[in-house]
Design an enzyme around this catalytic site. Structure first.
Site, PDB file in Angstrom:
ATOM      1  N   CYS A  69       0.609  -1.398   0.191  1.00  0.00           N
ATOM      2  CA  CYS A  69       0.041  -0.098   0.479  1.00  0.00           C
ATOM      3  C   CYS A  69       0.815   1.568   0.114  1.00  0.00           C
ATOM      4  O   CYS A  69       0.173   2.239  -0.478  1.00  0.00           O
ATOM      5  CB  CYS A  69      -0.913   0.408   1.596  1.00  0.00           C
ATOM      6  SG  CYS A  69       0.166   0.137   2.605  1.00  0.00           S
ATOM      7  N   ASN A  70       2.498   0.950   0.004  1.00  0.00           N
ATOM      8  CA  ASN A  70       2.879   2.604   0.329  1.00  0.00           C
ATOM      9  C   ASN A  70       4.111   2.131  -1.041  1.00  0.00           C
ATOM     10  O   ASN A  70       4.516   3.682  -1.023  1.00  0.00           O
ATOM     11  CB  ASN A  70       3.497   2.068   1.540  1.00  0.00           C
ATOM     12  CG  ASN A  70       2.871   2.471   2.613  1.00  0.00           C
ATOM     13  OD1 ASN A  70       1.947   3.318   3.148  1.00  0.00           O
ATOM     14  ND2 ASN A  70       3.187   2.103   3.838  1.00  0.00           N
ATOM     15  N   ARG A  71       3.591   1.882  -2.121  1.00  0.00           N
ATOM     16  CA  ARG A  71       5.417   2.266  -2.619  1.00  0.00           C
ATOM     17  C   ARG A  71       4.564   0.457  -3.888  1.00  0.00           C
ATOM     18  O   ARG A  71       3.634  -0.822  -3.646  1.00  0.00           O
ATOM     19  CB  ARG A  71       6.530   0.652  -2.794  1.00  0.00           C
ATOM     20  CG  ARG A  71       6.386   0.111  -1.611  1.00  0.00           C
ATOM     21  CD  ARG A  71       8.023  -0.364  -1.524  1.00  0.00           C
ATOM     22  NE  ARG A  71       8.273   0.693  -0.339  1.00  0.00           N
ATOM     23  CZ  ARG A  71       9.610   1.989  -0.812  1.00  0.00           C
ATOM     24  NH1 ARG A  71       9.494   2.009  -2.332  1.00  0.00           N
ATOM     25  NH2 ARG A  71       9.200   2.640   0.543  1.00  0.00           N
ATOM     26  N   SER A 128       9.847   2.825   4.049  1.00  0.00           N
ATOM     27  CA  SER A 128       8.908   3.080   4.550  1.00  0.00           C
ATOM     28  C   SER A 128       7.905   4.875   5.321  1.00  0.00           C
ATOM     29  O   SER A 128       8.704   5.578   5.584  1.00  0.00           O
ATOM     30  CB  SER A 128       8.761   2.079   5.763  1.00  0.00           C
ATOM     31  OG  SER A 128       9.149   0.653   5.305  1.00  0.00           O
ATOM     32  N   GLN A 139       6.490  -8.737   3.584  1.00  0.00           N
ATOM     33  CA  GLN A 139       6.174  -8.446   2.031  1.00  0.00           C
ATOM     34  C   GLN A 139       6.961  -8.479   0.422  1.00  0.00           C
ATOM     35  O   GLN A 139       6.907  -8.800   0.119  1.00  0.00           O
ATOM     36  CB  GLN A 139       5.583  -7.072   2.409  1.00  0.00           C
ATOM     37  CG  GLN A 139       4.415  -6.576   2.767  1.00  0.00           C
ATOM     38  CD  GLN A 139       4.070  -5.081   2.759  1.00  0.00           C
ATOM     39  OE1 GLN A 139       5.084  -4.117   2.625  1.00  0.00           O
ATOM     40  NE2 GLN A 139       3.058  -4.860   3.429  1.00  0.00           N
ATOM     41  N   THR A 216      -8.624  -9.894   5.998  1.00  0.00           N
ATOM     42  CA  THR A 216      -7.736 -10.795   6.718  1.00  0.00           C
ATOM     43  C   THR A 216      -6.302 -11.077   6.346  1.00  0.00           C
ATOM     44  O   THR A 216      -5.472 -12.111   6.606  1.00  0.00           O
ATOM     45  CB  THR A 216      -8.793 -11.887   6.444  1.00  0.00           C
ATOM     46  OG1 THR A 216      -8.497 -12.195   5.345  1.00  0.00           O
ATOM     47  CG2 THR A 216      -9.623 -11.970   7.110  1.00  0.00           C
ATOM     48  N   TYR A 219      -2.008  -7.012   7.095  1.00  0.00           N
ATOM     49  CA  TYR A 219      -2.054  -5.799   7.927  1.00  0.00           C
ATOM     50  C   TYR A 219      -3.207  -5.920   9.324  1.00  0.00           C
ATOM     51  O   TYR A 219      -3.300  -5.807  10.431  1.00  0.00           O
ATOM     52  CB  TYR A 219      -2.682  -4.404   7.075  1.00  0.00           C
ATOM     53  CG  TYR A 219      -1.629  -3.594   6.788  1.00  0.00           C
ATOM     54  CD1 TYR A 219      -0.362  -3.036   7.443  1.00  0.00           C
ATOM     55  CD2 TYR A 219      -1.533  -3.023   5.183  1.00  0.00           C
ATOM     56  CE1 TYR A 219       0.490  -2.432   7.539  1.00  0.00           C
ATOM     57  CE2 TYR A 219      -0.757  -2.268   5.188  1.00  0.00           C
ATOM     58  CZ  TYR A 219       0.699  -2.027   6.055  1.00  0.00           C
ATOM     59  OH  TYR A 219       1.539  -1.031   5.477  1.00  0.00           O
ATOM     60  N   ALA A 220      -4.491  -7.565   8.595  1.00  0.00           N
ATOM     61  CA  ALA A 220      -5.705  -7.223   9.637  1.00  0.00           C
ATOM     62  C   ALA A 220      -4.313  -8.010  10.518  1.00  0.00           C
ATOM     63  O   ALA A 220      -5.166  -7.962  12.009  1.00  0.00           O
ATOM     64  CB  ALA A 220      -6.703  -7.791   8.641  1.00  0.00           C
TER      65      ALA A 220
END
Length: 430
Positions: A69-71, A128, A139, A216, A219-220
């Site tokens: 979600c960041n890159r 990050s 990841q 799920t 991150y969840a």
């Protein structure tokens, strides 16, 4: 160094020649793109990977796609700089034409040693949004696994080296303890949110807070761990993909199959899916008691203009506590030394063709002599001759082999190749 007209090359050091192959990283991060744009790229991960796979053996030798979600980054083992960059951008444009052209000038490009160093920094959490975040190494590991057989040995060594470096940083520095996860920062912000008149907090104490988690994935799992650490006892999970039951089997959460009903009784909603089939929108929140939404999906799971307090990734990054500079400095020093060790190893591998050619040359001579010995001497004598010849050849080849590896590390293999050809007529194929 080659330059690309559409990219700024961020390589910190000039790339060494690694057998004529360029290590490339082409990508975007939270600094260059909006969360929803990164989410669209992440959704197109498989299409990008398929496009790159079709070109392996031509312009590229291997690839890895890292989408979070960041890159969104494409790592390539490319035969040339410009063609490698071109393939990376063509893959993005083929998957998302409008977005690819819209962001074409925003993509960064690292090459050679700079690409390797960037990978190591990313894996360590130094690049990050929240410095030192714990999720990124997992990841990177999943991206390596997803590449499967479409990754070159060189690229695999770089990724494995980056993960090994991260383990050293996690055990030898305080970066992992200082760098808090995005989930932790977002939850802390939610807990401190006050009513509009400032008379109190929007959320009750954690032990009494009813939380609904959308998603799920990793991150969840991090959200559940952080909530549990804070003493939260009322957590339910919703999954549009049907994974809620299996997730609940290993986490202290209940399962909800009706997102609207679950949100109706919630104090806090945490969006951590990133898949987008089910969104938290105005309709879902219409009769809800929820006061805060923590959006870790980059906008994928959350509709715009909600009538509640929404804490998104960009705001979380702005409010993240600064990492201890000493820990950051130690981590960066470990990255530099780890990259240097990998580069030395890669450069030493450049001696392999010369060593192989030299040993083949000697082996052919020995085999011819052994054939003659076996034809004129008894078996026991021929065996003794064979043992003696192999022992002498190993001793004679040891120093030239060590010298070849050292010359490869300092970029002087051309001299070694010329010497072999001049002295023995051995021609080495690069």
């Amino acid at each position: 160094m080659d330059e690309c007209p559409f990219f700024q090359d961020h390589s910190a050091t000039p790339p060494p020649v690694l057998s004529g192959v360029h290590m490339l990283c082409v990508g975007l991060s939270h600094r260059e793109a909006q969360p929803d744009q990164l989410a669209l790229l992440a959704d197109a991960e498989n299409q990008v990977r398929d496009y790159l796979t079709a070109h392996i053996g031509g312009e590229i030798e291997g690839m890895v796609v890292l989408a979070t979600c960041n890159r969104f980054e494409i790592y390539l083992d490319a035969n040339a700089f410009h063609s490698g960059v071109g393939i990376a951008m063509a893959a993005v444009n083929a998957a998302i034409p409008d977005l690819g052209h819209q962001l074409s000038e925003a993509f960064y490009c690292h090459s050679g040693a700079g690409a390797i160093e960037h990978l190591y920094r990313v894996s360590a959490g130094l690049e990050s949004m929240v410095v030192g975040e714990s999720e990124i190494a997992g990841q990177v590991k999943r991206a390596l696994k997803a590449a499967g057989t479409h990754i070159s040995p060189r690229l695999r060594r770089a990724f494995q080296g980056a993960l090994t470096s991260w383990k050293a940083i996690a055990s030898q520095t305080g970066l992992a303890a200082v760098g808090r996860s995005l989930a932790a920062v977002g939850l802390d912000m939610a807990a401190h949110e006050t009513t509009r008149d400032g008379s109190g907090l929007l959320l009750p104490p954690w032990a009494d807070t009813n939380v609904v988690i959308l998603g799920t994935g990793q991150y969840a799992g991090t959200v559940v761990a952080e909530l549990t650490r804070r003493g939260c006892q009322h957590m339910s999970v919703y999954s549009a993909s049907g994974n809620a039951t299996s997730f609940a089997a290993t986490h202290p959460v209940s399962v909800t199959e009706d997102l609207t009903a679950a949100v109706r009784d919630a104090d806090l909603v945490v969006a951590a899916s990133g898949s987008g089939p089910a969104k938290v929108d105005v309709g879902i929140l219409q009769d809800s008691a929820a006061h805060v939404v923590v959006d870790l999906s980059g906008g994928v799971d959350v509709a715009p203009d909600l009538p509640v307090r929404v804490i998104g990734l960009e705001e979380i990054g702005d409010h993240a506590p600064p990492a201890c500079q000493d820990s950051v400095d130690q981590a960066e020093a470990l990255v530099v030394s780890s990259v240097a060790a990998l580069l030395q190893d890669e450069l030493g591998r450049g001696a392999a063709p010369a060593i192989t050619a030299m040993r083949s040359y000697v082996t052919d001579i020995i085999d011819a002599e052994l054939a003659r010995a076996r034809s004129i001497y008894p078996p026991e004598v021929a065996a003794a001759v064979e043992w003696s010849l192999h022992r002498v050849s190993s001793a004679l080849l040891h120093h030239p082999s060590v010298a070849a590896a050292e010359l490869a590390r300092i970029g002087r293999m051309a001299e070694y190749h010329q010497a072999l050809e001049t002295l023995f007529g051995i021609q080495v194929e690069s």
